[in-house]
Structure formats: C-alpha cells, structure tokens
Scaffold this active site. Structure first.
Site, PDB file in Angstrom:
ATOM      1  CE1 TYR A 119       0.752  -4.160   4.997  1.00 40.28           C
ATOM      2  CE2 TYR A 119      -1.458  -5.068   5.240  1.00 40.28           C
ATOM      3  CZ  TYR A 119      -0.559  -4.260   4.562  1.00 40.28           C
ATOM      4  OH  TYR A 119      -0.979  -3.579   3.464  1.00 40.28           O
ATOM      5  CG  ASP A 191       0.987 -11.844   6.203  1.00 37.74           C
ATOM      6  OD1 ASP A 191       1.722 -12.174   5.251  1.00 37.74           O
ATOM      7  OD2 ASP A 191       0.340 -10.774   6.227  1.00 37.74           O
TER       8      ASP A 191
HETATM    9  C1  LIG Z   1       1.010  -5.835   1.630  1.00 38.18           C
HETATM   10  C2  LIG Z   1       0.789  -6.797   2.711  1.00 38.18           C
HETATM   11  C3  LIG Z   1      -0.479  -7.285   2.993  1.00 38.18           C
HETATM   12  C4  LIG Z   1      -1.701  -6.787   2.282  1.00 38.18           C
HETATM   13  O1  LIG Z   1      -1.681  -7.012   0.915  1.00 38.18           O
HETATM   14  P1  LIG Z   1      -2.515  -6.075  -0.085  1.00 38.18           P
HETATM   15  O2  LIG Z   1      -2.499  -6.827  -1.345  1.00 38.18           O
HETATM   16  O3  LIG Z   1      -1.780  -4.758  -0.144  1.00 38.18           O
HETATM   17  O4  LIG Z   1      -3.876  -5.907   0.478  1.00 38.18           O
HETATM   18  C5  LIG Z   1      -0.605  -8.232   3.977  1.00 38.18           C
HETATM   19  N1  LIG Z   1       0.453  -8.666   4.673  1.00 38.18           N
HETATM   20  C6  LIG Z   1       1.692  -8.210   4.434  1.00 38.18           C
HETATM   21  C7  LIG Z   1       2.826  -8.732   5.235  1.00 38.18           C
HETATM   22  C8  LIG Z   1       1.902  -7.255   3.450  1.00 38.18           C
HETATM   23  O5  LIG Z   1       3.128  -6.773   3.240  1.00 38.18           O
END
Ligand SMILES: *Cc1c(COP(=O)(O)O)cnc(C)c1O
Length: 401
Positions: A119, A191
C-alpha cells in the site's frame, strides 16, 4: 445466548456474530454501549492500585479512557478471535495501525524487508519517518517466497507482507516467507486487509502480527476510519507497550460503528465475492481488457497460492486494459453511472479508479503494458454493474481524439 459460549469451537459465520459480545454485562443489551470516557474514578486508594495492577497483569480493566474501554474491547476481542491471534488493539486509522505495528518491532540500526507491492502510504512511511529514525528499508519482489532468505541481514528484524498487494494483487507465499523469517529470528508482519479476518487466517500461516484497515470491510459502510493490529502471545507485549507509549487510541463512536459493521461482515463478503467473481470472469472476455488481476479467478496471477491458502476472496481487484490514451480512460471513467471514483474500498458500493503506482516501484520491473484500473465490486445487482462497465468500455473503445 448462554453466558459464555465457547466461541473457539464455532464456525466463522457464528463467530462474527457472537465474538467480543457480552450482553449479560450490559443489562442484556445486544450491542455494547458506547463508553465516552477519559477519567475513570476509583473509590479508594486500594481500588486505584488494584485496578492498575490488574491492567498491568493483562486484564481488560478500565483505568483511563486511552487505555481501553468495553467499547474498544468489544471490537478488539472480536477481531483477535476471528483472525486467530492472541490479542488485538484498535487504532484511529488503518495507516496508524500499519505504522504502529512497524514502530513496535523496529529500532534505529534495524533493517526492514518490505514488499514492493505494499500500500503506497506504507511505503512512504518507510521512506520518510523510518529512514529519519535510522531504519533501512529494502523492497523485495512480492513473489520471492523462500528466497527472502537471500535478502535477510543480521540486523533484519521485520519482514513486512501484504497479500494480495492492494494495487497490483500479487499473492505472496506467506508460509514460505514466515518459515525463513522465523529461522532468522525476525518477525513477519502482514497487512491482511484484502482478505478481511474471514478469508485469510494469518496466524495459521506463521504471521506474528496482522494488520487490518478496519475502515474497509470491518466497518463496511465508507463512513469510519479505523485500524486494528493483532499479535501472537509472544509478540503481544511489544505491541501493547509501544502502542500505549505512543498514546494511540480510537474514538468510541468509531469503535462502536466498527463492531456494528463487523456483525454483518460474513454475509457482505459472501456477496462481494460472488459479484466480483462474475464481473472478473466477464471482464476477462472483453476485447478492451488484457488481463484481470483477481486471484480467485482460475488462471489469474496468484490463483494457485490463493487457492491453497485463502478461504475466499473479497471484492477488490484490478484489470489491465489494452494500451490506450489517458483521454480514452477519462471518457470511460467520467461517464460511469454506478461506479464511484474515490480512494478506499470495502464499503457496500462499487468504485473504479485509475491505478498509478508504476513510478514508485523499485524492486521488480513493471509487468504491465496497458494501463491498470482498480475496481471495487459492491453489493449492487451484478447485472446493473455489468451494464455500467459495458457502456464504459464501449466509450473507451470508441474514443477518438
Ligand atoms: C486503506 C488501506 C490502509 C490504510 O487504511 P486507512 O484506514 O485508510 O488509513 C492500509 N492498508 C491497506 C491495504 C489499505 O487498503
């Protein structure tokens, strides 16, 4: 609902409904109340001390708003249970969950291995703040698998993964990467937002710390920013201490809305997946489309590992167009009726945006000849979505000028 159902024996569809809830504690209310609190009063010095002591020994005890409340625990316990970790902490956004997890396991002089498919804001954090604090980042090919061993250095303390990558959807071999990472004595962070806590079980595949941008599918309604980090028992103390020291906590109304969204996540995701599979398969038949990057689609990149490791697929993917001009893409996107154009995803509605990460990649050569569009398939009727896309692709194809 019995007093304390043993949720560990339940299936996921039931776990999302019962985990983290405790109606008996709140006069029978189905949902936990929203605790708006900073100060928590004690009646005696002894009680003040014993609450602190209980909290220090790991009990979920209210001592101060920032340190956790029944509203935060309702969400945190549910996420930890569904992801299969030991404990979980909520953060005010997905990105703060990512950065909070990285800071918990890195120090000056350390080396970080970061997937090239990560990301984009996570990448920026590594290149700015982590660099400033003396952490060196090396970006690696997301498809590296067990060869990650060749990049590990004596000071590598964290290997960060995101699978599939939320821009170009490479599926990583998490079991292979975690095995090598652990042999080296480092931690593997993931993630796990794309799969949600339902469709990938990070801790069964060796992950130490799993991150969710709860903003996406956990909330599910495009109206709250929130993140969670879940850890194994071994990784938990470092995560808990660092998060406490950083002063991170999420707001009660956001926590409440997230635990509310969580309850319908299994049904929503089933529909996101069904719609996305149909649209992905249909896009693949279109002459304007070179390639569809949806791991759940047979023949798509990463499908084999996805099938081996994942329990389902969410509604986010990308597709590569035949080479065309930017103006032609504008003609397509500007005229969409149902697909909105906006960052983020995971809500009930469909989205479509150009994907522009080509310039920031450093570890592997760009694999695509045509432009990429990233698509989120929502809960609309799939035939209406198809009609909208069909008209859009025809605008793209017929564009002259
Ligand atoms: C959107 C996203 C984030 C960050 O999340 P927010 O709530 O927008 O800060 C992190 N990792 C991935 C894969 C995302 O799609």
């Amino acid at each position: 609902m019995s007093k304390n159902p043993d949720t560990s024996v339940l299936r996921d569809g039931t776990k999302v409904v019962v985990s983290g809830r405790d109606p008996q504690r709140f006069g029978g209310m189905v949902n936990p109340p929203v605790y708006h609190v900073s100060t928590v009063l004690a009646e005696t010095v002894e009680q003040l001390k014993s609450k602190d002591h209980a909290e220090e020994s790991g009990k979920q005890e209210m001592t101060y708003g920032r340190r956790g409340t029944p509203t935060s625990w309702a969400l945190e316990n549910a996420v930890a249970e569904l992801e299969g970790g030991y404990r979980s902490l909520a953060f005010p956004s997905g990105l703060s969950a990512v950065t909070g997890a990285l800071l918990a396991f890195l120090k000056a002089g350390d080396h970080l291995l970061m997937t090239d498919s990560v990301y984009a804001p996570t990448r920026r954090f590594c290149n700015t703040i982590l660099k400033r604090f003396g952490v060196e980042t090396t970006y690696y090919d997301p498809l590296i698998g067990a060869d990650i061993g060749s990049l590990l250095r004596p000071n590598t303390s964290v290997v960060f993964t995101e699978s599939p990558g939320s821009h170009t959807f490479e599926v990583q071999d998490i079991p292979a990467i975690s095995k090598v990472t652990h042999e080296h004595g480092a931690k593997i962070l993931m993630d796990n937002t794309w799969a949600s806590p339902l469709f990938f079980k990070p801790f069964e595949h060796g992950v130490d710390v799993s991150i969710q941008a709860a903003t996406k599918y956990i909330v599910g309604y495009s109206d709250v920013m929130l993140g969670t980090v879940t850890a194994t028992k071994e990784a938990w103390p470092e995560l808990r201490d660092c998060t406490g020291d950083m002063g991170q906590c999420a707001g009660p109304d956001d926590l409440y809305l997230a635990q509310r969204g969580f309850r319908s996540m299994a049904v929503r995701l089933r529909q996101h997946q069904a719609n996305a599979l149909l649209i992905a398969g249909w896009l693949q038949t279109r002459p304007e489309v070179r390639q569809v990057l949806y791991p759940a689609l047979p023949g798509a990149p990463g499908h084999e590992i996805w099938k081996r490791d994942f329990l389902g697929a969410s509604g986010l993917f990308a597709f590569e167009l035949q080479p065309c001009t930017e103006k032609a893409i504008e003609a397509m996107l500007d005229g969409m009726r149902l697909f909105g154009m906006g960052y983020s995803w995971g809500g009930y509605e469909s989205l479509l945006i150009p994907e522009n990460v080509r310039k920031i990649r450093t570890a592997v050569p760009w694999r695509f000849e045509g432009p990429l569009l990233r698509i989120h398939i929502g809960l609309e009727d799939v035939e209406d979505l198809k009609d909208d896309l069909k008209a859009g692709l025809e605008r793209l194809r017929d564009f002259r000028g």
